[in-house]
Design an enzyme around this catalytic site. Structure first.
Site, mmCIF file in Angstrom:
data_model
loop_
_atom_site.group_PDB
_atom_site.id
_atom_site.type_symbol
_atom_site.label_atom_id
_atom_site.label_comp_id
_atom_site.label_asym_id
_atom_site.label_seq_id
_atom_site.Cartn_x
_atom_site.Cartn_y
_atom_site.Cartn_z
ATOM 1 N N ASP A 26 0.841 -1.092 0.052
ATOM 2 C CA ASP A 26 0.001 0.025 -0.035
ATOM 3 C C ASP A 26 0.991 1.334 -0.036
ATOM 4 O O ASP A 26 2.259 1.074 0.237
ATOM 5 C CB ASP A 26 -0.860 -0.048 1.149
ATOM 6 C CG ASP A 26 -0.301 0.300 2.579
ATOM 7 O OD1 ASP A 26 0.930 0.178 2.591
ATOM 8 O OD2 ASP A 26 -0.907 0.181 3.616
ATOM 9 N N ILE A 27 0.211 2.247 -0.288
ATOM 10 C CA ILE A 27 1.010 3.783 -0.441
ATOM 11 C C ILE A 27 1.347 4.243 0.994
ATOM 12 O O ILE A 27 0.252 4.236 1.787
ATOM 13 C CB ILE A 27 0.162 4.608 -1.173
ATOM 14 C CG1 ILE A 27 -0.054 4.023 -2.562
ATOM 15 C CG2 ILE A 27 0.947 6.016 -1.050
ATOM 16 C CD1 ILE A 27 -1.120 5.031 -3.307
ATOM 17 N N GLU A 34 -5.921 1.885 -0.989
ATOM 18 C CA GLU A 34 -4.732 2.281 -1.374
ATOM 19 C C GLU A 34 -3.833 1.300 -1.425
ATOM 20 O O GLU A 34 -2.437 1.209 -1.657
ATOM 21 C CB GLU A 34 -4.088 3.397 -0.476
ATOM 22 C CG GLU A 34 -3.536 2.779 0.850
ATOM 23 C CD GLU A 34 -4.429 3.043 1.759
ATOM 24 O OE1 GLU A 34 -4.149 3.175 3.024
ATOM 25 O OE2 GLU A 34 -5.676 3.147 1.502
#
Length: 638
Positions: A499-500, A542
């Site tokens: 994920d970001i 995300e």
């Protein structure tokens, strides 16, 4: 083929009226009682033949001369019976075409879905054409016999139109041993070839005055009288039209005027007979064509993908049209050129994806822009006619002789493609073929529109609307398939989950629109950094996943590192500034580190959590440390 008549014939209104007209015509044309009686019987019997055609069912007729003739002809020796003329022979003893043998039986015409269109096309259409030809031959056989009985010529002949530019000897009775059974009348060849397109009868004495030998004799026959009667269908015809048939009488003496007058009437009745037969065969063909169209539509409707529809279309058309190459071309908006989307038959230098310049106004470009079907004949002999574009035409080793090309138009009346069939045989296509291909193009257009709608529905159901990569649901199905492949064939399967970093703070700072932009750019970057066989999907929010077929632990780690570096280097321009993001990635491998699909996902999630807790913007492979940290998270220590 023996002359035929209806079983147990009974007098009916049609031939009685025709016979009555014969009386009037005979009285006007001749005062000779014998000729008058002959004309009555002649026209009456031909009217009877017309009624037989309408009735449709035929039985063998006793070939003995008809008793009512005023001047009965003596029984003809075998050499004077109508002789076979190849495929178009009018008389071939012993053949009986019963209703059960007809290609138009109720059983065959009700085959529909259970019968393939290949059978319909190859069997019904071909048999129908053969049957139509035999019906015409059955008509012209008796016509020749009556000509012989009335005029007593040296030869009585009936030529029937074959193709677009010739008449072929169909039936004959001759005393000559020099007759050519397969004789053809072609424009400009022989005596009759010079008269092929005239609409009036040709009547002459000694034919040597014309300096040409009749094309149906070998050299040496002396003909001192000839009558050639063109037979046209319908009332409207002009100089330059090719007749449907030609009746020819010749003699070794000049014909009398009363014979000429009787034969003029004879040609009109023959035209009526052929017209009736052509009408019947046209109705039969229309019935079969409807069946063919039904089968084409049925086959195409059962397939919802364009890559399935076009091969099926090519297969169907190959059974209907004699083509050497089939072309399906579309417009490429990126290149602004025409593009060949599908090709069947012999490629002859073309391949799918070949592009050509529409601006040069070639045939396919013209069809595309004008939405008008075209039948182009003798293209090979017309050097100025462009097929694709000049450059491509010059480079191709083969140029078709005739082409059928039709547009495919969508519901918005816009051309979406052009379909063309190309042949090297001159005259094989007619306007009826163009209409049939246009109808099939309409069916294909509908099928392709349905396929596009299905593809869009499938895309919406399986792809993430924001990023354009597979969504969570579709990813689950793809991962299941990959695990089953490993279970069946062995090997390993790598899996990345990431994920970001700090995406919530990023989203809160710049807004959701910029957050969506970041998600799309990350998805694009990961797709570019991954292998063509890898599967990139949005897991949710995300979070993203990458499925790595045939990948061990070390290769999976290297792939993850490549993706991490690519994202870190990615610059996202926004409002005069450059935005950058990083990701934390977890790696797990099946079956080395997981025994089930869910365990594979969970272990990658634990490895990703380890990356976040140990500094972010890094790659972690699932191991004991990641498992221990995950356990501490569950017990509340982290």
């Amino acid at each position: 083929m023996a002359p035929t008549q209806t079983k147990n014939p009974k007098p009916n209104l049609t031939w009685i009226v025709v016979g009555a007209l014969g009386v009037v015509a005979g009285a006007m044309l001749s005062q000779d009682v014998g000729m008058l009686a002959g004309s009555v019987v002649l026209l009456g019997l031909l009217g009877f033949l017309l009624e037989r055609v309408r009735a449709g069912k035929q039985e063998p007729l006793d070939p003995s001369p008809a008793p009512p003739l005023a001047t009965p002809a003596p029984a003809s020796p075998p050499s004077l019976r109508p002789a076979a003329s190849g495929f178009h022979s009018a008389v071939s003893a012993g053949q009986n075409h019963s209703q059960e043998e007809s290609p138009l039986t109720e059983t065959q015409l009700s085959l529909k879905a259970v019968t393939s269109s290949q059978f319909v096309a190859r069997s019904l259409l071909q048999k129908q054409e053969e049957e139509d030809q035999k019906q015409l031959e059955a008509l012209l056989g008796p016509v020749v016999e009556f000509m012989q009985a009335i005029a007593k010529p040296y030869s009585a002949l009936a030529f029937l139109r074959e193709g677009s530019g010739a008449l072929k000897l169909n039936a004959h009775i001759s005393r000559s041993e020099k007759l050519i059974p397969e004789a053809l009348i072609r424009e400009g060849e022989g005596l009759l070839g010079g008269l092929l397109y005239r609409t009036s009868p040709f009547i002459t004495g000694d034919v040597t005055a014309f300096g040409r030998q009749p094309e149906y004799y070998r050299e040496g026959e002396r003909i001192l009288g000839m009558i050639a009667l063109p037979v046209f269908l319908g009332d409207v015809h002009k100089e330059g039209d090719l007749p449907e048939a030609m009746l020819v009488l010749d003699s070794q003496s000049r014909f009398k005027d009363d014979v000429v007058a009787a034969m003029r009437n004879f040609s009109e009745v023959t035209a009526a007979l052929i017209t009736a037969e052509r009408s019947r065969s046209m109705l039969s063909r229309q019935q079969i064509v409807r069946q063919v169209l039904y089968n084409v539509q049925d086959r195409l409707a059962r397939h919802l993908k364009a890559d399935q529809i076009l091969p099926i279309l090519a297969e169907e058309l190959h059974n209907l049209f004699d083509y050497k190459r089939l072309i399906f071309c579309t417009w490429n908006p990126t290149l602004k050129k025409g593009s060949i989307a599908h090709i069947s038959g012999e490629h002859m230098g073309l391949e799918p994806g070949t592009t050509f310049d529409f601006s040069q106004g070639g045939l396919y470009a013209r069809i595309f822009s004008q939405q008008r079907s075209e039948l182009v004949v003798s293209m090979r002999e017309r050097a100025s006619e462009i097929l694709y574009d000049q450059t491509l035409d010059d480079a191709l080793p083969w140029r078709p002789m005739d082409v059928l090309a039709v547009p495919l138009v969508n519901d918005e009346h816009r051309t979406v493609a052009v379909l063309g069939v190309e042949t090297e045989i001159h005259g094989v296509y007619q306007n009826d073929d163009l209409q049939l291909l246009s109808a099939i193009a309409g069916i294909t257009s509908i099928a392709l529109q349905k396929a596009r709608m299905y593809a869009e529905m499938e895309r919406l159901a399986t792809m993430d609307g924001l990023t354009g990569i597979p969504n969570h649901r579709h990813f689950q199905g793809l991962l299941t398939q990959q695990i089953e492949m490993v279970n069946r064939y062995g090997g390993t399967l790598g899996f990345l989950l990431f994920d970001i970093d700090h995406f919530k703070n990023f989203n809160d700072t710049y807004g959701h629109a910029v957050g969506d932009l970041v998600l799309k750019e990350v998805a694009r970057c990961v797709t570019r950094a991954s292998r063509g066989t890898d599967i990139v999907a949005r897991y949710g929010g995300e979070e993203f996943v990458v499925v790595l077929p045939k990948t061990d632990v070390e290769t999976a780690r290297l792939s993850a590192e490549r993706i991490r570096v690519a994202i870190e280097a990615m610059a996202i321009p926004h409002d005069g500034q450059t935005l950058r993001v990083t990701v934390s990635i977890g790696v797990s491998v099946y079956p080395d580190q997981a025994k089930t699909k869910q365990e594979l996902i969970d272990n990658a999630d634990k490895a990703m959590y380890y990356s976040k807790k140990t500094g972010r913007n890094r790659v972690s492979v699932f191991d004991a440390r990641a498992e221990e940290l995950a356990q501490e998270k569950e017990t509340g220590k982290h």
